[in-house]
Scaffold this motif. Structure first.
Motif, mmCIF file in Angstrom:
data_model
loop_
_atom_site.group_PDB
_atom_site.id
_atom_site.type_symbol
_atom_site.label_atom_id
_atom_site.label_comp_id
_atom_site.label_asym_id
_atom_site.label_seq_id
_atom_site.Cartn_x
_atom_site.Cartn_y
_atom_site.Cartn_z
ATOM 1 N N UNK A 260 0.831 -1.204 0.000
ATOM 2 C CA UNK A 260 0.000 0.000 0.000
ATOM 3 C C UNK A 260 0.866 1.254 0.000
ATOM 4 N N UNK A 261 1.970 1.223 0.725
ATOM 5 C CA UNK A 261 2.925 2.341 0.702
ATOM 6 C C UNK A 261 3.455 2.540 -0.714
ATOM 7 N N UNK A 262 3.799 1.466 -1.390
ATOM 8 C CA UNK A 262 4.273 1.563 -2.777
ATOM 9 C C UNK A 262 3.235 2.149 -3.703
ATOM 10 N N UNK A 263 1.970 1.761 -3.527
ATOM 11 C CA UNK A 263 0.885 2.323 -4.328
ATOM 12 C C UNK A 263 0.768 3.821 -4.069
ATOM 13 N N UNK A 264 0.899 4.216 -2.812
ATOM 14 C CA UNK A 264 0.818 5.639 -2.466
ATOM 15 C C UNK A 264 1.946 6.427 -3.118
ATOM 16 N N UNK A 265 3.161 5.881 -3.093
ATOM 17 C CA UNK A 265 4.286 6.566 -3.728
ATOM 18 C C UNK A 265 4.051 6.680 -5.230
ATOM 19 N N UNK A 266 3.548 5.619 -5.849
ATOM 20 C CA UNK A 266 3.225 5.677 -7.284
ATOM 21 C C UNK A 266 2.201 6.765 -7.573
#
Length: 144
Positions: A89-95
């Protein structure tokens, strides 16, 4: 069934071109998945954990990162393996914050990761400020 409603909302968010009936069918198919169906009647952490992960991911897609972090923290407290989903989810947010919805076709995973890290580093103050709540969950888990 809260998980059914969340699955419907996630499908609508991820596939806005699909109709309401198709989203309802996909959500019902997932909610009736045998493992989910049988465990929902037991007092066990699987269904509640799934609900927390789905809530976290939906809130992240809506860019409500504090609520997403609360959901990710709850999911991780229920099942430690959900720390992986918190990191996802953190990776999705950064994207989302880097506005990288897609990458070049034919590129490697390493190339895509390099592109993402370069974009995040160029605007690091804004990106870090926005996704900091979500970063706390995997960081706290790592310290644990």
């Amino acid at each position: 069934q809260a998980a059914l409603a969340l699955m419907f909302l996630l499908h609508r968010r991820l596939h806005p071109a699909s109709g309401i009936s198709q989203s309802a069918f996909m959500a019902a198919a997932l909610a009736l998945f045998p493992l989910h169906w049988f465990f929902q009647f037991l007092f066990y952490t699987d269904v509640l954990s799934l609900l927390a992960v789905l809530t976290s991911h939906l809130q992240c897609l809506e860019r409500r990162y504090w609520l997403a972090a609360v959901g990710a923290a709850a999911a991780t407290l229920m099942r430690q393996t959900n720390a992986v989903w918190a990191a996802f989810t953190l990776g999705v947010a950064v994207l989302q914050e880097c506005q990288l919805d897609s990458f070049r076709s034919g590129s490697t995973i390493l190339g895509d990761l390099t592109t993402l890290l370069q974009a995040a580093f160029q605007d690091k103050a804004r990106v870090a400020g926005r996704v900091a709540p979500l970063a706390l969950v995997p960081a706290a888990f790592a310290l644990f």
